[in-house]
Scaffold this motif. Structure first.
Motif, PDB file in Angstrom:
ATOM      1  N   GLN A 248       0.666  -1.106  -0.337  1.00  8.85           N
ATOM      2  CA  GLN A 248      -0.283   0.159  -0.118  1.00  8.85           C
ATOM      3  C   GLN A 248       0.863   0.863   0.242  1.00  8.85           C
ATOM      4  O   GLN A 248       0.657   2.518  -0.509  1.00  8.85           O
ATOM      5  CB  GLN A 248      -0.986  -0.163   1.306  1.00  8.85           C
ATOM      6  N   GLN A 249       1.618   1.246   0.911  1.00  8.29           N
ATOM      7  CA  GLN A 249       2.470   1.953   0.526  1.00  8.29           C
ATOM      8  C   GLN A 249       3.424   2.481  -0.140  1.00  8.29           C
ATOM      9  O   GLN A 249       3.693   3.938  -1.098  1.00  8.29           O
ATOM     10  CB  GLN A 249       4.220   2.229   1.836  1.00  8.29           C
ATOM     11  N   TRP A 250       3.533   1.752  -1.656  1.00 10.43           N
ATOM     12  CA  TRP A 250       4.585   1.898  -2.555  1.00 10.43           C
ATOM     13  C   TRP A 250       3.334   2.218  -3.648  1.00 10.43           C
ATOM     14  O   TRP A 250       3.988   3.177  -4.748  1.00 10.43           O
ATOM     15  CB  TRP A 250       4.848  -0.215  -3.453  1.00 10.43           C
ATOM     16  N   LEU A 251       2.047   1.374  -3.705  1.00 10.60           N
ATOM     17  CA  LEU A 251       1.599   1.975  -4.425  1.00 10.60           C
ATOM     18  C   LEU A 251       0.938   3.468  -3.862  1.00 10.60           C
ATOM     19  O   LEU A 251       0.569   4.408  -5.496  1.00 10.60           O
ATOM     20  CB  LEU A 251      -0.256   1.568  -4.058  1.00 10.60           C
ATOM     21  N   SER A 252       0.935   3.684  -3.073  1.00 11.75           N
ATOM     22  CA  SER A 252       0.174   4.996  -2.784  1.00 11.75           C
ATOM     23  C   SER A 252       1.522   6.406  -3.438  1.00 11.75           C
ATOM     24  O   SER A 252       1.740   7.004  -3.678  1.00 11.75           O
ATOM     25  CB  SER A 252       0.187   5.628  -1.559  1.00 11.75           C
TER      26      SER A 252
END
Length: 177
Positions: A155-159
Protein backbone atom coordinates in the motif's frame (compact mmCIF):
# COMPACT_ATOMS: atom_id res chain seq x y z
CA UNK A 1 21.66 -75.99 86.33
CA UNK A 2 23.80 -78.29 84.36
CA UNK A 3 25.87 -77.32 81.33
CA UNK A 4 23.60 -79.07 78.84
CA UNK A 5 20.57 -77.05 80.03
CA UNK A 6 22.52 -73.79 79.81
CA UNK A 7 23.70 -74.58 76.27
CA UNK A 8 20.17 -75.62 75.27
CA UNK A 9 18.72 -72.42 76.77
CA UNK A 10 21.41 -70.30 75.06
CA UNK A 11 20.70 -71.96 71.70
CA UNK A 12 16.98 -71.38 72.22
CA UNK A 13 17.60 -67.68 73.02
CA UNK A 14 19.92 -67.32 70.01
CA UNK A 15 17.32 -68.94 67.78
CA UNK A 16 14.57 -66.67 69.14
CA UNK A 17 16.87 -63.65 68.74
CA UNK A 18 17.66 -64.57 65.12
CA UNK A 19 13.94 -65.03 64.38
CA UNK A 20 13.24 -61.62 65.90
CA UNK A 21 16.00 -60.00 63.81
CA UNK A 22 14.62 -61.62 60.65
CA UNK A 23 11.14 -60.34 61.45
CA UNK A 24 12.54 -56.85 62.11
CA UNK A 25 14.46 -56.92 58.82
CA UNK A 26 11.36 -58.14 56.97
CA UNK A 27 9.22 -55.41 58.55
CA UNK A 28 11.87 -52.80 57.74
CA UNK A 29 11.81 -53.92 54.09
CA UNK A 30 8.01 -53.71 54.04
CA UNK A 31 8.11 -50.21 55.54
CA UNK A 32 10.77 -49.15 53.05
CA UNK A 33 8.62 -50.35 50.14
CA UNK A 34 5.51 -48.69 51.61
CA UNK A 35 7.53 -45.49 52.02
CA UNK A 36 8.60 -45.77 48.38
CA UNK A 37 4.97 -46.13 47.27
CA UNK A 38 3.96 -43.10 49.32
CA UNK A 39 6.83 -41.03 47.91
CA UNK A 40 5.83 -42.18 44.42
CA UNK A 41 2.26 -41.00 45.01
CA UNK A 42 3.46 -37.65 46.35
CA UNK A 43 5.79 -37.15 43.38
CA UNK A 44 2.99 -38.09 40.99
CA UNK A 45 0.63 -35.56 42.57
CA UNK A 46 3.32 -32.86 42.47
CA UNK A 47 4.02 -33.63 38.81
CA UNK A 48 0.31 -33.45 37.97
CA UNK A 49 0.17 -30.07 39.73
CA UNK A 50 3.23 -28.92 37.80
CA UNK A 51 1.61 -29.94 34.51
CA UNK A 52 -1.62 -28.13 35.48
CA UNK A 53 0.40 -24.96 36.19
CA UNK A 54 1.89 -25.12 32.70
CA UNK A 55 -1.57 -25.69 31.22
CA UNK A 56 -2.85 -22.56 33.01
CA UNK A 57 0.11 -20.62 31.66
CA UNK A 58 -0.71 -21.75 28.14
CA UNK A 59 -4.39 -20.91 28.65
CA UNK A 60 -3.40 -17.42 29.80
CA UNK A 61 -1.96 -16.76 26.35
CA UNK A 62 -5.48 -16.73 24.86
CA UNK A 63 -5.87 -13.04 25.61
CA UNK A 64 -2.63 -12.03 23.89
CA UNK A 65 -4.31 -11.62 20.53
CA UNK A 66 -2.90 -11.83 17.04
CA UNK A 67 -1.13 -8.47 16.89
CA UNK A 68 2.64 -8.34 16.60
CA UNK A 69 3.19 -7.65 20.30
CA UNK A 70 0.94 -10.54 21.30
CA UNK A 71 2.67 -12.91 18.90
CA UNK A 72 6.12 -11.93 20.20
CA UNK A 73 5.01 -12.31 23.83
CA UNK A 74 3.53 -15.71 23.05
CA UNK A 75 6.74 -16.81 21.32
CA UNK A 76 8.78 -15.80 24.39
CA UNK A 77 6.47 -17.64 26.78
CA UNK A 78 6.44 -20.78 24.68
CA UNK A 79 10.21 -20.80 24.24
CA UNK A 80 10.81 -20.53 28.00
CA UNK A 81 8.22 -23.24 28.53
CA UNK A 82 10.16 -25.68 26.32
CA UNK A 83 12.82 -25.99 29.04
CA UNK A 84 10.14 -26.76 31.63
CA UNK A 85 8.52 -29.31 29.34
CA UNK A 86 11.83 -31.12 28.93
CA UNK A 87 12.13 -31.28 32.73
CA UNK A 88 8.57 -32.62 33.01
CA UNK A 89 9.34 -35.25 30.36
CA UNK A 90 12.42 -36.37 32.31
CA UNK A 91 10.34 -36.53 35.51
CA UNK A 92 7.70 -38.66 33.76
CA UNK A 93 10.36 -41.08 32.58
CA UNK A 94 11.76 -41.27 36.11
CA UNK A 95 8.30 -41.92 37.55
CA UNK A 96 7.67 -44.62 34.95
CA UNK A 97 10.86 -46.41 36.02
CA UNK A 98 9.93 -46.03 39.67
CA UNK A 99 6.45 -47.40 38.94
CA UNK A 100 7.87 -50.51 37.30
CA UNK A 101 10.19 -51.10 40.24
CA UNK A 102 7.41 -50.62 42.81
CA UNK A 103 5.01 -52.90 40.92
CA UNK A 104 7.57 -55.68 41.28
CA UNK A 105 8.22 -54.99 44.95
CA UNK A 106 4.61 -54.49 45.98
CA UNK A 107 2.32 -56.35 43.56
CA UNK A 108 -0.79 -55.61 45.61
CA UNK A 109 -0.27 -51.90 44.79
CA UNK A 110 0.39 -52.51 41.08
CA UNK A 111 -3.12 -51.53 39.93
CA UNK A 112 -3.08 -48.23 41.85
CA UNK A 113 0.41 -47.48 40.55
CA UNK A 114 -0.65 -48.14 36.94
CA UNK A 115 -3.71 -45.91 37.42
CA UNK A 116 -1.52 -43.09 38.74
CA UNK A 117 0.84 -43.38 35.78
CA UNK A 118 -2.15 -43.42 33.40
CA UNK A 119 -3.51 -40.26 35.06
CA UNK A 120 -0.18 -38.48 34.68
CA UNK A 121 0.13 -39.57 31.06
CA UNK A 122 -3.40 -38.30 30.30
CA UNK A 123 -2.68 -34.90 31.87
CA UNK A 124 0.67 -34.78 30.01
CA UNK A 125 -0.98 -35.60 26.66
CA UNK A 126 -3.61 -32.90 27.28
CA UNK A 127 -0.84 -30.38 27.89
CA UNK A 128 1.02 -31.43 24.77
CA UNK A 129 -2.19 -31.20 22.70
CA UNK A 130 -2.88 -27.75 24.11
CA UNK A 131 0.66 -26.68 23.32
CA UNK A 132 0.41 -28.05 19.78
CA UNK A 133 -2.85 -26.16 19.25
CA UNK A 134 -1.30 -22.97 20.60
CA UNK A 135 1.73 -23.46 18.38
CA UNK A 136 -0.55 -23.80 15.35
CA UNK A 137 -2.37 -20.61 16.32
CA UNK A 138 0.98 -18.91 16.71
CA UNK A 139 1.94 -20.03 13.21
CA UNK A 140 -1.34 -18.69 11.84
CA UNK A 141 -0.88 -15.40 13.68
CA UNK A 142 2.67 -15.15 12.34
CA UNK A 143 1.43 -15.75 8.81
CA UNK A 144 -1.22 -13.07 9.32
CA UNK A 145 1.40 -10.61 10.59
CA UNK A 146 3.66 -11.32 7.59
CA UNK A 147 0.71 -10.85 5.22
CA UNK A 148 -0.31 -7.60 6.89
CA UNK A 149 3.29 -6.37 6.74
CA UNK A 150 3.47 -7.20 3.03
CA UNK A 151 0.10 -5.56 2.46
CA UNK A 152 1.23 -2.43 4.29
CA UNK A 153 4.44 -2.33 2.25
CA UNK A 154 2.45 -2.76 -0.98
CA UNK A 155 0.00 0.00 0.00
CA UNK A 156 2.90 2.38 0.71
CA UNK A 157 4.44 1.58 -2.67
CA UNK A 158 1.07 2.04 -4.39
CA UNK A 159 0.54 5.37 -2.67
CA UNK A 160 4.01 6.61 -3.64
CA UNK A 161 3.51 5.45 -7.21
CA UNK A 162 0.11 7.16 -7.46
CA UNK A 163 1.58 10.37 -6.05
CA UNK A 164 4.47 10.23 -8.49
CA UNK A 165 2.17 9.64 -11.44
CA UNK A 166 -0.25 12.38 -10.38
CA UNK A 167 2.50 14.95 -9.96
CA UNK A 168 4.21 14.31 -13.28
CA UNK A 169 3.59 16.82 -16.04
CA UNK A 170 1.74 15.45 -18.99
CA UNK A 171 3.69 16.23 -22.16
CA UNK A 172 1.83 18.35 -24.69
CA UNK A 173 3.72 17.03 -27.67
CA UNK A 174 5.95 14.18 -28.73
CA UNK A 175 8.95 16.41 -28.44
CA UNK A 176 8.10 17.29 -24.81
CA UNK A 177 7.85 13.59 -23.95
Amino acid sequence: PNAAEVVQRQNQLNSTWNNLREMVDHKRDEITVAHGVQNFNIECNETIGWIHEKAKLIESTDELGNDLTGVMTLQRRLSTMERDLAAIQAKLESLQGEAERLEGEKPEEAQAIREKIAEINNVWMDLKDMLKERDEKLGEAGELQRFLGSLDHFQQWLSRTQTTIASEDIPNSLADA
